[in-house]
Design a protein around this motif. Structure first.
Motif, PDB file in Angstrom:
ATOM      1  N   HIS A   1     -20.465  39.826  90.104  1.00 57.95           N
ATOM      2  CA  HIS A   1     -20.725  40.722  91.229  1.00 57.95           C
ATOM      3  C   HIS A   1     -19.608  41.770  91.311  1.00 57.95           C
ATOM      4  CE1 HIS A   1     -21.270  42.130  95.341  1.00 57.95           C
ATOM      5  NE2 HIS A   1     -22.466  41.543  95.354  1.00 57.95           N
TER       6      HIS A   1
ATOM      7  N   LEU B   1     -18.168  43.112  93.684  1.00 56.75           N
ATOM      8  CA  LEU B   1     -17.169  42.971  94.737  1.00 56.75           C
ATOM      9  C   LEU B   1     -16.469  41.614  94.711  1.00 56.75           C
ATOM     10  CD1 LEU B   1     -19.085  44.815  97.625  1.00 56.75           C
ATOM     11  CD2 LEU B   1     -17.340  45.732  96.068  1.00 56.75           C
ATOM     12  N   GLN B   2     -16.588  40.895  93.585  1.00 58.51           N
ATOM     13  CA  GLN B   2     -15.808  39.665  93.441  1.00 58.51           C
ATOM     14  C   GLN B   2     -14.329  40.032  93.483  1.00 58.51           C
ATOM     15  OE1 GLN B   2     -18.887  37.500  90.313  1.00 58.51           O
ATOM     16  NE2 GLN B   2     -16.692  37.157  89.995  1.00 58.51           N
TER      17      GLN B   2
ATOM     18  N   GLU C   1     -10.091  51.918  95.126  1.00 61.09           N
ATOM     19  CA  GLU C   1     -11.392  52.275  95.716  1.00 61.09           C
ATOM     20  C   GLU C   1     -11.223  53.195  96.916  1.00 61.09           C
ATOM     21  OE1 GLU C   1     -12.444  48.018  95.985  1.00 61.09           O
ATOM     22  OE2 GLU C   1     -14.220  48.524  94.801  1.00 61.09           O
TER      23      GLU C   1
ATOM     24  N   PHE D   1     -20.277  51.146  93.553  1.00 56.56           N
ATOM     25  CA  PHE D   1     -19.526  50.252  92.667  1.00 56.56           C
ATOM     26  C   PHE D   1     -18.802  50.962  91.520  1.00 56.56           C
ATOM     27  CE2 PHE D   1     -23.245  48.309  94.683  1.00 56.56           C
ATOM     28  CZ  PHE D   1     -22.550  47.629  95.668  1.00 56.56           C
ATOM     29  N   HIS D   2     -18.823  50.360  90.306  1.00 58.18           N
ATOM     30  CA  HIS D   2     -17.855  50.806  89.285  1.00 58.18           C
ATOM     31  C   HIS D   2     -18.455  51.458  88.054  1.00 58.18           C
ATOM     32  CE1 HIS D   2     -15.702  48.038  91.824  1.00 58.18           C
ATOM     33  NE2 HIS D   2     -16.364  47.011  91.347  1.00 58.18           N
TER      34      HIS D   2
ATOM     35  N   LEU E   1     -22.039  36.473  97.596  1.00 54.77           N
ATOM     36  CA  LEU E   1     -21.783  37.895  97.745  1.00 54.77           C
ATOM     37  C   LEU E   1     -23.072  38.701  97.815  1.00 54.77           C
ATOM     38  CD1 LEU E   1     -19.313  36.640  95.962  1.00 54.77           C
ATOM     39  CD2 LEU E   1     -18.667  39.023  95.725  1.00 54.77           C
TER      40      LEU E   1
ATOM     41  N   HIS F   1     -20.416  52.767 100.397  1.00 53.69           N
ATOM     42  CA  HIS F   1     -20.498  53.540  99.152  1.00 53.69           C
ATOM     43  C   HIS F   1     -21.568  54.622  99.256  1.00 53.69           C
ATOM     44  CE1 HIS F   1     -18.483  50.318  96.338  1.00 53.69           C
ATOM     45  NE2 HIS F   1     -17.644  50.885  97.180  1.00 53.69           N
TER      46      HIS F   1
ATOM     47  N   GLY G   1     -22.507  45.631  88.985  1.00 55.75           N
ATOM     48  CA  GLY G   1     -22.861  46.791  89.800  1.00 55.75           C
ATOM     49  C   GLY G   1     -23.610  47.897  89.075  1.00 55.75           C
TER      50      GLY G   1
ATOM     51  N   VAL H   1     -18.238  38.953 100.886  1.00 51.40           N
ATOM     52  CA  VAL H   1     -17.484  40.203 100.781  1.00 51.40           C
ATOM     53  C   VAL H   1     -16.736  40.481 102.085  1.00 51.40           C
ATOM     54  CG1 VAL H   1     -17.642  42.688 100.385  1.00 51.40           C
ATOM     55  CG2 VAL H   1     -19.209  41.129  99.193  1.00 51.40           C
TER      56      VAL H   1
ATOM     57  N   ARG I   1     -12.838  45.173 102.170  1.00 48.31           N
ATOM     58  CA  ARG I   1     -12.899  45.653 100.784  1.00 48.31           C
ATOM     59  C   ARG I   1     -13.551  47.030 100.748  1.00 48.31           C
ATOM     60  NH1 ARG I   1     -13.616  43.505  95.226  1.00 48.31           N
ATOM     61  NH2 ARG I   1     -13.636  45.434  94.001  1.00 48.31           N
ATOM     62  N   LEU I   2     -14.511  47.260 101.657  1.00 47.65           N
ATOM     63  CA  LEU I   2     -15.224  48.540 101.684  1.00 47.65           C
ATOM     64  C   LEU I   2     -14.746  49.458 102.792  1.00 47.65           C
ATOM     65  CD1 LEU I   2     -18.111  46.390 100.814  1.00 47.65           C
ATOM     66  CD2 LEU I   2     -18.051  48.615  99.676  1.00 47.65           C
TER      67      LEU I   2
END
Ligand SMILES: Cc1ncc(COP(=O)(O)O)c(C=O)c1O
Ligand SMILES: Cc1ncc(COP(=O)(O)O)c(C=O)c1O
Lengths: 520, 447, 520, 447
Positions: C123, C125-126, C335, C351-352, D72, D165, D271, D407, D411-412
């Motif tokens: 995932h 966001l791990q 980020e 994401f990435h 998650l 995002h 992702g 999550v 983090r976001l």
């Protein structure tokens, strides 16, 4: 210059001839030469790690001279085999009603499971402590087979149905030997698959055919008359190859047993009764099961298969090695004729059987479960009877009453039309269907044996039925030329089989003088 | 149920068309005594997620050979199979098609089988090969029975170097089919001479190259001896990759080659399904077992392929057939064909060279371990070590240290104490030098 | 009755009409209805675990009424999509010389690697401590791209080439903004791909075309005249879309820089120079790379792609988030626009980036290595020039001299024949080849742009060349009807595109009154 | 080199035909100053075996979500994908084909894209959908830009419940394309009312359902408010499976739906690549971005499909195109289409029910942990927990115990301290009750 250029001459010397194109290709139908005609010296489809320095120990035994394998790159290989695959009909592309072959859907889940490293990447001779999960698969699959057949034992190693037959007949001979009896004759149903008599012969038995009666079943009276002290076993198929259930099967079994013989049942058609009827309750002593039919393990191009054999108590002790048994520290493998396996009649192949097929078959069984397997038999029989009922007035059915998993027709409906069973099959090919089994079983004339299996939808059957009705009508209208010409829409039309057999060309050989390069 | 397209409504429609009240009515021929109404005592149907969980759990109870340094051979070898192979054999048109009975719509299968037959003939140095057998062991038994047919004799001489499972399989067939076999004792220390045991009742001599203990030999003289007595030479090959490096049976005068093709294109899979290779001389073709694909032309004169010479087979000849085989190893043969075509001449020869080099390196490392002796110095990618103590125990000890050390000969010859200390060790391109050093170090520890 | 039966009417109301068969199928070419026409209520292609008892928390938000999705079993689904696939041409089936698209072999090894659980089942966001291997892949791929282009930085997140263009143009605008300069104009080469002007517009720039000169290159003089303080950037493709290397590229770069603008290079054609020439040495400031072209990641049916963007030092600080950087405990992901990434211009997607494509591209690069990639460019250019040289007398080449990875022809050789570029393309389809790119670039009339790539063999090119020679000859002989009719051997013939656009039918809708069941 | 078919002999032949001495001569247009003779400073080519070893080593440095209890979500969800899906998308005819520019030989691709468009339209309750976008975030930005075109306005109102995002991506486009956005603050505790912020300059209101925090809402009233002011309602969906259980955007009056389709048919893959879904009303079709497949007939009058309305697109319209997108997410769309067709009506609805039930169960178990509060009681398969301490640290602590706990909102939203204690937790059909109990137990330990 490259062989593939030369190879072009194989199909375009004619120029806009047969193919109607310069390339020889026809849109998405692409011609493909032999691998050997794509050769280019020095080209290679793999890159190997470099060779470490090490002492060469081959000495005089080292190979001298070129082998003759073609050099081809990976992109060309992928294209070569992709193109070849496109010249095949398959279950994945349409109805494949090949009677007696149970061509059913092959789930992809089973492929995924068989490829788990824990199953695909284990060596058969690893210490048993490192393969307990593999032995558990064998044990669990054996359990399912025993419950479904009602038989107490199963030999897992046979590699296919015919191999299973061999296993079963050897067990029978071993049992007679153990009792000091010599019985050299085996009675085989007239309608039996060719492997039955061939197997009996391979075990040193003489074969005698048991006639069928007017109802397409074994002629019980005739069989009784044939039974005697010299008869080691009777080999029948149930449901039989006419797609009919042997109504008197229990009487048959009793008679066989009364004569001191064993009852071998060919289980190739187990799909018709799985989850509904147990062979043990029919008096069967030994039966092979084609995992690649009833339990859907894929056998592309003709194999691989797996043919476990269920055995009655009287035959169980003679099962071939190896045996997987429960020991004090988990599962053990008996690979030697001693202890419980003291009477094992020997060995039929290397190692422990077709593990890859076992995993697939077990995944299939677990997916269906007891309820699903029962439904499999029900739908397989329903589909076959739907075809039989829908076509019996257009084609000719040799026998009365409902059928089991496959519907048998003969060629009486083609009488005086000049059209043959073969012609019907070839016309079906143009219509986008794989033909049924032709000219088997031998007990009826010009047999057309249709096995839809349970994984076909009603809509597909309706379509197939509609086409067969139309073709039957055309045959009766005398459209002989159309049938003789068929198929006309396939990558190749009818092939000269007689010529192929008269002067067999069984391998590619380098052309004597190079063919002209037609690649301009 | 995801695999079953019929709905209850459709089932009812169909029963109406058939004119019966229920599906049970279609089973009217089943004897009442055998009739069961209740479903069987087995678990109910399950979805993919659950089946995957259950089987993944079982898979996790095994130690994949690739997860540790592993050196097992003895008839099954761990080679690297290019990703292309597994991708293509899974194409539905290949995987879900069957024996090519209808050539117009199975040219794909027929052509690759023709290519397979050619590849097998080329690497073995024989004239012709069939479209596959179950495996090497059953192919060997069939080879002996074919030799019996060809020579009309019934006595086979079997080398002590033949894989024990192949010996047992052949012996089993001999027992039931009623021919005799004379088996030489397995002895890794002497070069057996079978010529002496050939007489005018001998149908064939069966040898293996490299043999079970890894020895590579030249059987040309034996071939002449056999032919002089009207017998055939059957050469068995366990490790087909060896043919990229050593003289092929065809050049030694072999009349029949029976081999295991697993090494090319097929994973270990605990010993099956694998693919039996079967090759012979043109003159014996009509005595061959198994399917054969031949070249021909179609109605438009275009080249094509068909199954041919089927008058040898059970579906035509029944009890007079050359064999009872029907389903063979088609899809494994496809894997073989694809891998072999990726290798080609340079790749196949290079792969064999790599295997020999790795095994040679490993042999030096292991022979350097005190108490260990290398029995045979002429080998391809597998050799026999004599240990100071029973090999079975050593292998068990090494497993606990995370090394799959090879096959103790006693696993296959449990009743031959004189072989108890012998260990069969194989190396392929998949073994790194680090693996080898770890093996040598740990072997030294446990001895 | 089942929709698939109804669907039959879509292709067999004609009976033995167009198809020539009752079924509508033609041998191995099998017709297939829409999924929605296979619907059977209650049927399902999955079996779900049973529903545990749990509080329902949806209340009034629960969906009401039927969605309208069809119920189909797994076997039918497999067959449906297998049949559809067989109506496609693909790299795996033959030459796919679609100019500007670099349709090269897609190795299966890359598919296998991308499916390793360690890559496919993680995932985004791990905690970063649990995805160090994934970040290492991004870092290593970035390293290869930087070395191959000679550029100091790379933005990894763009999802395709056009997305990369957006990234590059945004970085350029951000750089100007940072310097307090407002420049609103972007000069785009006349021959540029449509995404270039579209991208510039999407970034709020006005677009002005730079004309090409007689040699098919950018007209340097004209461009210089267009340059000015209002020009933010110049967008060129090199090698350009005519398959030509921009000989004056360094002069162009100098002029652009002299004018205070940045040089955006469209790297879609990087395959021609990879491993041989570094864009940095050509004066490029920013360039996207289509991993799905040069680095062979599959993009079946139109995607997915990946469009990393390499950046000169002046633009690097503005690269979008996220950034993968080396930290004290391994890799870290920035980020947020702070620290080193304080000037990052924002974010382009979730994401990435396209990890699945990164793994494939890296596997491809490692397989080729520095030597192999250099050979890739050499062979790609050699193949294209071989085609150009072989066909220049039969067809018409608009420009002199050698080409790079693709050969451009115009339609002068068809003058007065009545045959068009489109007709040639359709005739090629019947010959079993995918057509070249047609009518692009716009700078020549009736363009035919042929990009063979390095993964095609000489034999295949010879075959293709031979067919094109023959077709060119036929065109000149005036065989107009043949060309107008083509293709005639495909599952469908020419389709009515005008009609499709006039009354768009963009989805299936349930038929008003049920179609007659033609499944007999 | 295995991927390169040309041999040196062939290269020489071809150079002769071209009439140049060497390949270098073909690069004559390259400026001398940019010419490099030496190969680059990168490793040389490697075989499959070595590449596999290297990449497997990197893969082993990650913790697969499936190897531990994992919860998650936040826009990417771990669902079970049937084996059939991955099998079919790898068929060469699909995987190695490109955008269907030549309809006569790409009917396969065109038909599945038409089926994809229909499926997306059905589940979202919209009239029409395109053939895919890159992902949900970029699709959301395109939706706003489309609303700007439709309304000829340049001010978008963005919900605080939109995935961060997606917000950032939209904001980035806004900054460069020159339109303004008004972003509501993310606040899981209040039901924001955006109607107030709509004025006659507003092109659209963008909401997400279920929103970033998991809340499910009814936006019908907001739709009316927007329409009353001549603005459009854009509804974003992160977890497409939710549409099997909750009222679809189309029934709430949405004008555009932008969604992430990963949950159906596509693995997590860190992702990407995933698949953006984009649907709207018939009347807005000509303002849509992306490819569209339409039904038509061929020269023989048979039904077929083609790419259509391409006058919207960059290759025709260039700077006036509705979007610059070219390559999209075709193969991921195919995976979506196959998985969705396997599910069908009953499967899709059943899967949604299962997800909701699992999440509901998990919420009860976690809410029972002392100090933990469940913020939103109306959710689908994901919800927000308030913890007594920063969630990031808790997640790190749980990783060490072998649980991927969810999550942390921080983090976001790193710069919103008020959200630091919030943890987003998702459950799907792949979580067992045992996983859930382990999570609850371990959460209690680390708090
Ligand atoms: C009735 C019957 N018996 C036996 C066999 C032989 O099985 P196998 O092909 O697996 O050896 C078959 C297979 O065709 C068969 O149909
Ligand atoms: C020259 C050129 N530039 C840009 C693009 C756009 O790249 P993508 O399709 O990956 O967005 C393409 C692809 O067709 C192209 O050929």
């Amino acid at each position: 210059m490259n062989e593939w250029s030369k190879a072009i001459s194989n199909f375009t010397t004619d120029k806009l001839g047969v193919s109607g194109t310069y390339s020889g290709h026809r849109g998405l139908q692409i011609e493909e030469p032999l691998l050997f005609e794509r050769d280019s010296e020095g080209r290679c489809g793999v890159d190997l790690p470099e060779l470490p320095k090490a002492k060469n120990r081959l000495g005089a035994h080292a190979r001298k001279g070129r082998i003759g394998l073609p050099g081809i790159s990976e992109p060309e290989i992928v294209r070569h085999f992709t193109r070849l695959s496109q010249k095949n009909y398959a279950i994945d592309t349409g109805l494949y009603p090949l009677g007696s072959c149970t061509m059913k859907h092959n789930p992809r889940l089973n492929e995924k499971m068989a490829r788990l490293a824990g199953f695909a990447d284990i060596h058969p001779l690893q210490p048993v402590s490192t393969v307990q999960g593999a032995l558990a698969v064998i044990d669990q699959l054996a359990y399912w087979l025993k419950v479904l057949t009602g038989m107490p034992a199963v030999a897992m190693s046979p590699a296919a149905g015919a191999h299973g037959e061999l296993c079963g007949m050897m067990a029978i001979r071993a049992a007679h030997d153990a009792r000091g009896e010599t019985r050299n004759k085996v009675l085989v149903a007239e309608s039996a698959h060719g492997t039955n008599p061939a197997t009996a012969a391979a075990c040193g038995f003489t074969v005698e055919a048991v006639p069928a009666n007017a109802r397409g079943r074994v002629d019980l009276a005739a069989m009784k008359a044939q039974l005697g002290p010299d008869v080691a076993a009777v080999m029948l198929t149930n449901p039989n190859t006419c797609g009919l259930f042997e109504t008197e099967i229990r009487e048959i079994a009793d008679a066989v047993h009364a004569a001191g013989a064993y009852f071998y049942c060919d289980g190739a058609n187990f799909n018709a009764i799985v989850g509904r009827v147990r062979p043990a309750d029919l008096g069967v002593d030994v039966m092979h099961i084609n995992l690649h039919k009833t339990f859907s393990t894929p056998h592309g191009g003709g194999g691989p298969g797996a043919g476990p054999v269920v055995l009655a108590a009287a035959l169980a002790p003679f099962a071939p090695l190896p045996w997987v048994v429960h020991g004090k520290n988990g599962f053990e493998v008996l690979e030697k004729a001693e202890g419980d396996a003291a009477q094992a009649f020997g060995r039929l192949k290397g190692f422990h059987g077709q593990m890859g097929m076992f995993v697939r078959a077990l995944a299939y069984m677990m997916s269906h479960g007891a309820d699903g397997l029962r439904q499999v038999a029900s739908d397989a029989v329903l589909n076959a009877n739907y075809i039989l009922a829908s076509l019996k007035d257009d084609m000719s059915a040799p026998f009365e009453g409902p059928c089991m998993h496959e519907a048998l027709f003969d060629d009486r409906f083609l009488k005086d039309t000049g059209v043959t069973t073969l012609d019907i099959a070839k016309a079906l090919i143009d219509e986008g269907f794989h033909p049924m089994t032709m000219y088997f079983p031998l007990v009826v004339h010009g047999a057309l044996l249709i096995e839809p299996t349970e994984t076909e939808s009603k809509a597909t059957l309706d379509r197939f039925i509609g086409v067969l009705k139309a073709l039957a009508a055309e045959a009766k209208e005398g459209k002989v030329e159309k049938f003789r010409a068929a198929p006309t829409l396939t990558p190749r039309r009818r092939l000269d089989e007689t010529g192929a057999a008269r002067q067999p060309i069984l391998r590619w050989t380098p052309p004597k003088e190079p063919v002209r390069d037609t690649a301009e | 149920m995801r695999y079953l397209p019929l709905t209850d409504v459709e089932r009812q429609d169909m029963l109406a068309t058939i004119g019966v009240p229920s599906v049970d009515a279609l089973f009217c021929d089943v004897p009442k005594a055998a009739w069961r109404d209740k479903p069987f005592d087995l678990p109910p149907h399950q979805g993919e997620l659950q089946v995957e969980r259950a089987l993944a759990k079982l898979a996790a109870q095994n130690v994949p050979a690739g997860s540790v340094p592993s050196f097992l051979g003895a008839g099954v070898y761990r080679h690297h199979v290019p990703a292309t192979v597994d991708h293509i054999i899974q194409r539905g048109e290949f995987m879900t098609s069957y024996t090519p009975y209808q050539p117009e719509v199975t040219q794909g299968t027929l052509q690759y089988l023709f290519e397979f037959q050619t590849q097998v003939a080329l690497i073995t140095g024989m004239d012709v090969a069939n479209a596959s057998m179950y495996d090497g062991a059953s192919a060997t038994a069939e080879a002996v029975m074919m030799a019996n047919r060809v020579t009309r004799r019934t006595r086979a001489v079997i080398s002590g170097g033949l894989h024990p499972h192949y010996r047992e399989t052949t012996a089993t067939h001999a027992h039931f089919a009623g021919f005799t076999i004379e088996q030489a004792a397995p002895n890794p220390s002497v070069d057996e001479d079978l010529a002496a045991s050939i007489d005018d009742k001998t149908s064939c001599v069966v040898v293996q190259n490299p043999d079970f203990f890894g020895r590579v030999r030249d059987y040309s003289a034996l071939a002449e001896a056999a032919h002089a007595k009207g017998a055939l030479l059957v050469v068995v090959v366990n490790e087909i990759v060896s043919l990229g490096a050593i003289t092929p049976p065809g050049e030694m005068g072999a009349d029949i080659v029976a081999a295991e093709g697993q090494s090319i294109g097929n994973p270990l899979t605990f010993g099956g399904p694998h693919v039996g290779l079967f090759a012979t001389r043109d003159k014996y073709v009509r005595q061959m077992p198994g399917r054969l694909v031949g070249q021909t032309v179609d109605a438009d004169g275009r080249r094509g392929w068909v199954l041919t010479l089927s008058t040898r087979e059970q579906h035509i000849r029944r009890e007079k057939a050359t064999s009872n085989i029907c389903t063979n190893a088609g899809l494994c043969a496809l894997a073989f064909t694809i891998h072999m075509s990726l290798l080609g001449e340079t790749g196949f020869v290079g792969l064999a060279a790599l295997n020999h080099a790795h095994a040679s390196l490993l042999a030096d490392k292991l022979a350097a371990v005190p108490g260990v002796t290398l029995l045979n110095d002429g080998f391809f990618n597998e050799f026999t070590l004599a240990l100071p103590k029973p090999a079975a125990g050593v292998v068990e000890a090494l497993v606990r240290t995370g090394v799959l050390a090879g096959v103790p000969v006693s696993r296959l010859y449990p009743d031959r104490p004189e072989l108890a200390n012998l260990l069969l060790v194989a190396a392929t391109e998949t073994n790194t030098e680090a693996d080898m050093d770890e093996f040598a170090a740990k072997l030294q520890e446990v001895l």
